[in-house]
Design a protein around this motif. Structure first.
Motif, short mmCIF file in Angstrom:
data_model
loop_
_atom_site.label_atom_id
_atom_site.label_comp_id
_atom_site.label_asym_id
_atom_site.label_seq_id
_atom_site.Cartn_x
_atom_site.Cartn_y
_atom_site.Cartn_z
N ALA A 1 2.82 7.13 7.63
CA ALA A 1 4.34 7.16 7.89
C ALA A 1 4.99 6.48 6.78
N HIS A 2 4.79 5.40 6.48
CA HIS A 2 5.55 4.63 5.45
C HIS A 2 5.67 5.48 4.37
N THR A 3 4.46 5.90 3.93
CA THR A 3 4.59 6.81 2.54
C THR A 3 5.51 7.89 2.77
N LEU A 4 5.31 8.59 3.50
CA LEU A 4 6.20 9.85 3.90
C LEU A 4 7.62 9.28 3.85
N LEU A 5 7.92 8.07 4.27
CA LEU A 5 9.50 7.55 4.52
C LEU A 5 9.80 7.13 3.21
N VAL A 6 8.95 6.67 2.31
CA VAL A 6 9.45 6.12 0.89
C VAL A 6 9.45 7.13 -0.18
N VAL A 7 8.43 8.22 -0.14
CA VAL A 7 8.37 9.09 -1.19
C VAL A 7 9.73 9.71 -1.61
N PRO A 8 10.71 10.03 -0.79
CA PRO A 8 11.98 10.65 -0.93
C PRO A 8 12.84 9.86 -2.02
N TYR A 9 12.65 8.39 -1.81
CA TYR A 9 13.50 7.52 -2.66
C TYR A 9 12.83 7.53 -4.05
N VAL A 10 11.61 7.57 -4.25
CA VAL A 10 10.66 7.73 -5.33
C VAL A 10 11.07 8.98 -6.05
N ILE A 11 11.13 10.20 -5.39
CA ILE A 11 11.29 11.45 -5.98
C ILE A 11 12.86 11.26 -6.64
N VAL A 12 13.79 10.64 -5.94
CA VAL A 12 15.14 10.95 -6.29
C VAL A 12 15.14 10.08 -7.75
N VAL A 13 14.62 8.70 -7.79
CA VAL A 13 14.57 7.87 -8.75
C VAL A 13 13.69 8.79 -10.13
N ILE B 1 0.83 -1.08 -0.01
CA ILE B 1 0.10 0.21 0.00
C ILE B 1 0.99 1.21 -0.08
N SER B 2 1.88 1.14 0.97
CA SER B 2 2.57 2.64 0.94
C SER B 2 3.44 2.81 0.16
N SER B 3 4.03 1.86 -0.64
CA SER B 3 5.01 1.99 -2.06
C SER B 3 3.94 2.37 -3.20
N THR B 4 3.05 2.01 -3.22
CA THR B 4 2.03 2.32 -4.37
C THR B 4 1.67 3.71 -4.14
N LEU B 5 1.22 4.28 -2.86
CA LEU B 5 0.84 5.56 -2.56
C LEU B 5 2.08 6.30 -2.94
N GLY B 6 3.14 5.95 -2.39
CA GLY B 6 4.41 6.58 -2.51
C GLY B 6 4.76 6.90 -3.98
N VAL B 7 4.56 5.91 -4.65
CA VAL B 7 4.81 6.24 -6.33
C VAL B 7 4.00 7.10 -6.87
N ILE B 8 2.81 6.88 -6.66
CA ILE B 8 1.66 7.99 -7.17
C ILE B 8 2.14 9.31 -6.82
N LEU B 9 2.08 9.59 -5.66
CA LEU B 9 2.47 11.03 -5.06
C LEU B 9 3.77 11.35 -5.38
N ALA C 1 11.21 2.34 -9.19
CA ALA C 1 10.95 3.28 -7.76
C ALA C 1 9.85 2.81 -7.15
N TRP C 2 9.12 2.00 -7.39
CA TRP C 2 8.11 1.09 -6.55
C TRP C 2 8.87 0.02 -6.03
N ILE C 3 9.73 -0.55 -6.78
CA ILE C 3 10.57 -1.71 -5.92
C ILE C 3 11.34 -1.06 -4.87
N PHE C 4 12.22 0.10 -5.14
CA PHE C 4 12.87 0.50 -4.05
C PHE C 4 12.15 0.89 -2.84
N ALA C 5 10.74 1.56 -3.23
CA ALA C 5 10.06 2.03 -2.20
C ALA C 5 9.54 0.95 -1.34
N PHE C 6 9.17 -0.33 -1.99
CA PHE C 6 8.71 -1.74 -1.15
C PHE C 6 9.69 -2.11 -0.46
N VAL C 7 11.12 -2.03 -0.83
CA VAL C 7 12.10 -2.55 -0.10
C VAL C 7 12.40 -1.76 1.30
#
Lengths: 294, 261
Positions: free
Chosen positions: B135-147, B70-78, B189-195
């Protein structure tokens, strides 16, 4: 360039004036902004507020209480000591490893780099856990030493500074090696050849020609390691066994054991300010590092 | 320049130190012994069996997988939307906004943990799934943004402009041009966020309440008492991480090849 030309510069080349920019950007950055404001900025502001509040009024009471608490000062001292020692170990060993990687054949180099990247990705918990197996009283190192007759009783590696430093150094190492390696391969080989043709010894070439060119990258990655060490929680908690309290572990105590939200907030704000200050320095150093490469 | 024998020795020593955890944990997980000892006296799968037969561990695994999905999907969209806005639009305080988005990974996660604990505690949302997902979405979003910022930077803006000039709406342009071309990067980006979500332990331990995730359970067991089942969990995590990393690299390479054609 005259002033008229400079005001026409980048803005004239852009597609739209900046004031209109937010309207066009909002559909993209807006959703995340809402989440960050609610889930991150809000909570951070809340703890800033908590750290200054005492009995319904605003004051520095919480900070004063911290400054008068010997435990807090000891923990701060501890955190700095562990951070400095860990960073030193990481910088020396990491530099040597990165340097060695540049001297390898391409095939071996790729294998070693892949190993470094993989360790970087493996969970911190897993990497911390392994040290219990390796360094414990009945662990790999102690059993080998006992078997070889080098020691009579097991050495206590765990639940003291040594264990925490070994574990933390292991975890931070890839963060230093990768940027440092990238900077090292950019050093112009002709500089080294020129120095050699002028009769400089290997040692002189390294210290006078090669090393100075890698200082910016070393400085910025050292700063990154310092930032990450200061707030480290997991490894000191596991390998220190409560005997090597760092700032993060103190926060755990103020939240989960003896709930003192105002004190936890004040400690967090102190840590936050330190981190931000160091991060500013890191940005400066990082710009310096990439400027030197260009 | 050739490194001296002493340099070479120290380098190999620190490389060994670096990979030692992996070298030790994986063989240990196949140990037949009931206590932690290395090298293992005999081989067996008993610790893997003990993991897969433990309801607590399996529940934690399901929770970790669900939360990370859930968090990595949300993180990748946002995060992808934000990266697009940051790259393709120009506005005041853009750098401040980008810094704000990155802040959750720049600051020590213990600060985020304390802030979220107190904030969620105030509104009675400690130990809720919503709190964890935020919380998890906030913490994975930066990795998505970088990629995604890097991906969008190397993506030719003229491809979008061509679509507009041909009369495509903004929505069509994104759906038919931008997303298909960036698909490999989005997947990576989704995989990085997931991990990252799957491995997150600090914030989760603070705010999860009675929810158990694999890292949270591992962390509390490592502090209280250590059972050899953890070696199998750790080995599974190592395998899983390497698999994810290789998939992400493979997908990105695939994307580069198809873009070059």
């Amino acid at each position: 360039m005259d002033r008229g030309a400079s005001t026409l510069g980048p803005r004239a080349a852009g597609t739209q004036p900046r004031s209109r920019g937010w309207k066009a950007a909002l559909p993209f950055v807006g959703p995340l902004l809402v989440l960050v404001v609610l889930g991150f900025n809000g909570p951070i502001l809340l703890i800033v507020n908590y750290s200054f509040s005492a009995a319904g009024t605003y004051s520095f009471v919480n900070y004063q209480e911290l400054a008068a608490t010997p435990v807090f000062l000891r923990v701060i001292g501890n955190t700095f000591r562990i951070t400095v020692l860990t960073t030193f170990v990481v910088a020396v060993l990491g530099y040597i490893l990165a340097y060695w990687i540049t001297s390898l054949s391409e095939r071996t180099r790729n294998i070693v780099l892949a190993l470094v990247v993989v360790t970087f990705w493996v969970s911190v918990l897993v990497r911390t856990y392994a040290w219990i197996v390796v360094l414990g009283n009945a662990g790999l190192v102690n059993r080998t030493l006992l078997w070889a007759g080098a020691i009579d009783a097991p050495i206590a590696f765990l639940y003291n500074d040594l264990g925490v430093i070994i574990g933390m150094a292991n975890i931070q190492m890839p963060l230093l090696i990768l940027p440092l390696y990238a900077a090292m391969i950019k050093v112009d080989q002709r500089h080294l050849q020129a120095a050699a043709s002028l009769g400089a010894s290997e040692r002189t070439i390294f210290w006078r020609v090669f090393f100075p060119q890698t200082i910016p990258a070393l400085a910025s990655s050292v700063m990154l390691v310092v930032i990450l060490c200061l707030g480290f929680y997991v490894t000191p908690a596991i390998l220190g066994g409560g005997r090597v309290p760092m700032v993060a572990n103190m926060l755990d105590t103020y939240i989960n054991s003896i709930p003192r939200w105002e004190l936890a907030s004040a400690v967090s704000i102190v840590l936050l300010l330190f981190t931000l200050a160091l991060f500013m320095i890191y940005r400066r150093l990082d710009k310096w590092a990439s400027g030197e490469e260009a | 320049m050739n490194p001296s024998p002493a340099t070479r020795f120290l380098a190999i020593l620190s490389l060994t130190n670096l990979i030692l955890p992996i070298l030790v944990v994986v063989p240990m997980s196949f140990s037949a012994a009931s206590s932690l000892s290395f090298p293992p006296p005999g081989l067996s799968l008993r610790w893997y069996r003990s993991f897969f037969e433990s309801e607590a561990w399996l529940d934690a695994m399901v929770m970790s997988l669900a939360l990370a999905t859930i968090s990595s999907t949300l993180g990748v969209i946002l995060g992808s939307l934000a990266a697009y806005g940051l790259r393709r639009r120009n506005f005041n305080l853009k750098n401040v906004l980008e810094g704000n988005f990155m802040a959750p990974v720049i600051l020590p996660s213990i600060i985020t943990a304390v802030a979220l604990y107190i904030a969620l505690g105030r509104i009675g949302m400690l130990g809720t799934l919503t709190g964890l997902v935020v919380a998890h979405t906030l913490l994975v979003v930066p990795y998505v943004i970088v990629v995604m910022v890097v991906a969008i930077k190397s993506f030719d803006i003229r491809l979008e402009q061509v679509a507009w000039t041909m009369g495509a709406s903004w929505f069509t342009t994104v759906r038919r041009v931008v997303i298909p071309l960036l698909a490999p990067n989005i997947a990576a980006a989704w995989i990085f966020a997931f991990v990252h979500s799957f491995d997150e332990v600090v914030v989760t331990s603070f705010i999860a309440g009675t929810y158990e995730t694999i890292p949270k359970k591992m962390f509390s067991e490592l502090i209280l008492e250590i059972s050899p089942t953890i070696t199998s969990v750790a080995s599974l995590l190592i395998g899983f991480t390497i698999l994810c990393l290789m998939t992400a690299i493979w997908i990105q390479r695939l994307g580069k090849v198809s873009a070059a054609r």
